[in-house]
Design a protein around this motif. Structure first.
Motif, short mmCIF file in Angstrom:
data_model
loop_
_atom_site.label_atom_id
_atom_site.label_comp_id
_atom_site.label_asym_id
_atom_site.label_seq_id
_atom_site.Cartn_x
_atom_site.Cartn_y
_atom_site.Cartn_z
N LEU A 89 0.85 -1.19 0.00
CA LEU A 89 0.00 0.00 0.00
C LEU A 89 0.88 1.23 0.00
CD1 LEU A 89 -2.99 1.07 0.48
CD2 LEU A 89 -2.37 1.18 2.87
N VAL A 122 -9.25 2.86 4.05
CA VAL A 122 -9.24 1.40 3.94
C VAL A 122 -10.55 0.92 4.55
CG1 VAL A 122 -8.19 -0.75 4.72
CG2 VAL A 122 -6.73 1.16 4.03
N GLY A 180 -8.86 1.54 -0.33
CA GLY A 180 -8.46 0.14 -0.46
C GLY A 180 -9.52 -0.71 0.22
N LEU A 201 -5.49 -7.03 0.64
CA LEU A 201 -6.01 -5.85 -0.01
C LEU A 201 -6.53 -6.31 -1.37
CD1 LEU A 201 -6.01 -2.99 1.07
CD2 LEU A 201 -3.95 -2.54 -0.23
N GLU A 259 -8.15 -1.71 -4.98
CA GLU A 259 -7.70 -0.36 -4.65
C GLU A 259 -8.03 0.54 -5.81
OE1 GLU A 259 -3.50 0.38 -3.81
OE2 GLU A 259 -4.40 2.24 -3.09
#
Ligand SMILES: Nc1ncnc2c1ncn2[C@@H]1O[C@H](COP(=O)(O)OP(=O)(O)OP(=O)(O)O)[C@@H](O)[C@H]1O
Ligand SMILES: [Mg+2]
Lengths: 217, 347
Positions: B26, B36, B212, B219, B222
């Motif tokens: 990230l 997030v 994200g 993850l 994004e």
């Protein structure tokens, strides 16, 4: 009642205050740090030392589980080393202090338990050192609880000191037993009990007032 | 400003171990507000706590302002943490300290002298609008006011990065809005980089630039916020969006929906269109060019920051070939088309 008797009562009262005062102060000075140590050395805490924590915890438990009357007798040699005698108010202070230290420590540890872990985390996120966390977060946040604990300790010390008096330690307990029991003078017994009640009452009110001042919750 | 590479975190060891983060990468550029989002237990808190090393990552690297934090410990780590402010869901103010003293705390920890502390705290209380509450205690404040104090406190060390762990989750919608406005204002005025985690799309929509999506410690998606709201690429992303928009087909229709097309069925689609498509008369063109009829069952227009998002649930009425062509036509015009199911043609 004769003025000699009143004099005796006054002296005994001062003796009790002296024993409770000195042992209370020393127990606080040693018991609070011990309580903090018990808390911060736990696994997962800011100064985690699991082995040290277990040793300290065990020692504290032993100190707390020995009945006071036995402790008093058992540590006579130690008392002699410290104050040079095993009789009198000074000699009584030693077992009173020894009994009170683990008592204070557990109460302090208990009040530290009440602090939300998020507060320590917030301090860590600000870059606080463990010492700063103890002095700026843990102790101030637990202040009310610690004062409550010390009040309970002092009140307990008042009754323990009466027990110590019974075996030659002086103070109100000694007076009560000697005149009230041995010579069967119910008035003296009654007066000593009344003074003890007032004393406990006074310490409790003082403690409560201090807690109110300390708490902003 | 923040760069997480190949970050993973496992709690415990042996059979009871929980892998909370799996190889996260990230990057948050300077001055950005990065969100997030994820469901409960996805690893959001673990992720944000790894950024200031409240949680030490099992593997991987954490760089903040060019400095590798995983190599630091003790005094050097504490020093680095002055660059990173953090606010929490439950505020974590010290009840034993007044508003002023709470904001002063990080400065005391850094060893700043009293005069300078006074000079620095006052403008911070002004910034968060609590100058008149400086001598009150946290117990006398509302949740929103507590979070303002926490924000002032987090800014006291003049950090470059602000971490927000569910900072508005304990607040009502109105107060949430006010706190988010404050964060946005701070981001613009001070150029502060913000990483915030949340489970609320509203928060992302309101102030984030990028977002994200985290699921099971990974993850999974994004994107720019506008793109994420108009065309989420994952099933979970779509799920979050639908929950947020609450655009579900009518219950009576759902009962009649069949998963597979039959000989006499029409597709029911959910259309999401952002940007230019909103202002184009697509539906009438669709009818004309593909020779089908469109029955609109539900529609909604949302504005997501500078973008407009249109949403529609519609039944495409026509033969199998025509409707397939219509769907292809929509897709070439940058619409996100999801076939919800098929309904029997009315007799
Ligand atoms: N200290 C810990 N020890 C062991 N496991 C943990 C610990 N903290 C978190 N976990 C586990 O790691 C996973 C991710 O947790 P985390 O708190 O990061 O989730 P989250 O996305 O923040 O959830 P929520 O929205 O509920 O706060 C969960 O399975 C959780 O049980
Ligand atoms: Mg969380």
């Amino acid at each position: 009642m004769s003025s000699a008797m009143l004099e005796l009562i006054l002296e005994a009262t001062l003796d009790t205050l002296y024993m409770v005062g000195i042992s209370g102060v020393i127990a606080a000075l040693l018991g609070v740090p011990l309580g903090v140590l018990l808390y911060v050395t736990r696994p997962g805490q800011i100064l985690a030392r699991p082995l040290l924590n277990q040793v300290l915890g065990m020692a504290t438990n032993v100190g707390r589980s020995v009945p006071f009357i036995i402790l008093m007798v058992a540590i006579i040699p130690f008392t002699r080393v410290i104050v040079g005698t095993s009789i009198g108010t000074n000699a009584a202070i030693v077992p009173l202090t020894v009994a009170a230290i683990p008592f204070v420590a557990r109460l302090v540890e208990g009040s530290l338990n009440e602090i939300p872990p998020g507060l320590v985390e917030a301090a860590q996120s600000m870059g606080a050192t463990p010492y700063q966390i103890i002095t700026k977060v843990l102790l101030p946040e637990a202040r009310g609880g610690i004062i409550t604990g010390l009040t309970i300790t002092v009140v307990t010390l008042v009754s323990y000191s009466a027990m110590a008096g019974a075996v030659g330690g002086g103070g109100l307990g000694d007076l009560g037993i000697r005149y009230g029991y041995n010579r069967f003078d119910p008035l003296v017994m009654l007066i000593t009990v009344a003074i003890l009640v007032v004393m406990v009452q006074g310490f409790q009110s003082l403690g409560d007032a201090l807690v109110r001042r300390a708490n902003h919750k | 400003m923040i760069k997480l590479s190949n970050l993973s975190k496992t709690y415990g060891s042996g059979p009871g171990a929980v892998q909370a983060l799996k190889t996260i990468d990230l990057e948050v550029p300077e001055g950005a507000i990065h969100g997030v989002i994820g469901l409960s237990g996805a690893g959001k808190s673990t992720l944000i706590r790894c950024v200031n090393l409240l949680e030490r990552p099992t593997t991987g690297s954490v760089r903040v302002d060019g400095q590798e934090l995983t190599e630091l410990s003790g005094a050097a780590l504490n020093q680095a943490r002055h660059q990173i402010g953090m606010i929490f869901q439950h505020f974590n103010l010290l009840s034993s300290r007044s508003v002023y003293a709470n904001v002063a705390l990080p400065l005391e920890l850094m060893g700043v002298n009293k005069t300078e502390i006074r000079e620095r705290v006052a403008p911070l209380l002004d910034l968060v609008g609590l100058a008149d509450k400086r001598d009150q205690y946290p117990s006398q404040l509302s949740g929103g006011q507590k979070q303002r104090v926490a924000i002032a406190r987090a800014l006291a060390s003049r950090p470059k990065v602000l971490l927000c762990d569910e900072a508005t989750s304990a607040l009502d919608p109105h107060t949430t809005g006010a706190i988010l406005d404050l964060l946005q204002d701070i981001n613009r005025r001070l150029g502060l980089t913000i990483l915030l985690i949340t489970h609320e799309m509203e928060v992302v929509k309101r102030i984030c630039h990028r977002v994200g999506l985290i699921s099971g410690g990974e993850l999974v998606e994004e994107a720019e916020v506008g793109d994420f709201f108009t065309a989420p690429r994952t099933e979970l992303g779509r799920h979050f969006l639908n929950d947020f928009l609450q655009l579900e087909p009518p219950a009576a229709l759902v009962e009649r929906l069949e998963p597979a097309p039959g000989a006499h069925t029409h597709p029911v689609v959910r259309l999401a269109f952002g940007g230019d498509a909103v202002s184009t008369p697509l539906i009438s063109r669709l009818a004309r060019e593909c020779g089908i009829d469109v029955s609109i069952l539900e529609a909604k227009v949302e504005s997501i920051q500078e973008r407009t998002l249109g949403l529609m649930i519609a039944e495409l009425i026509g033969g199998a070939e025509e409707t397939a062509r219509a769907i292809a036509y929509l897709e070439t015009h940058d619409l996100d088309v999801e076939v919800l199911g098929h309904v029997q043609r009315d007799a």
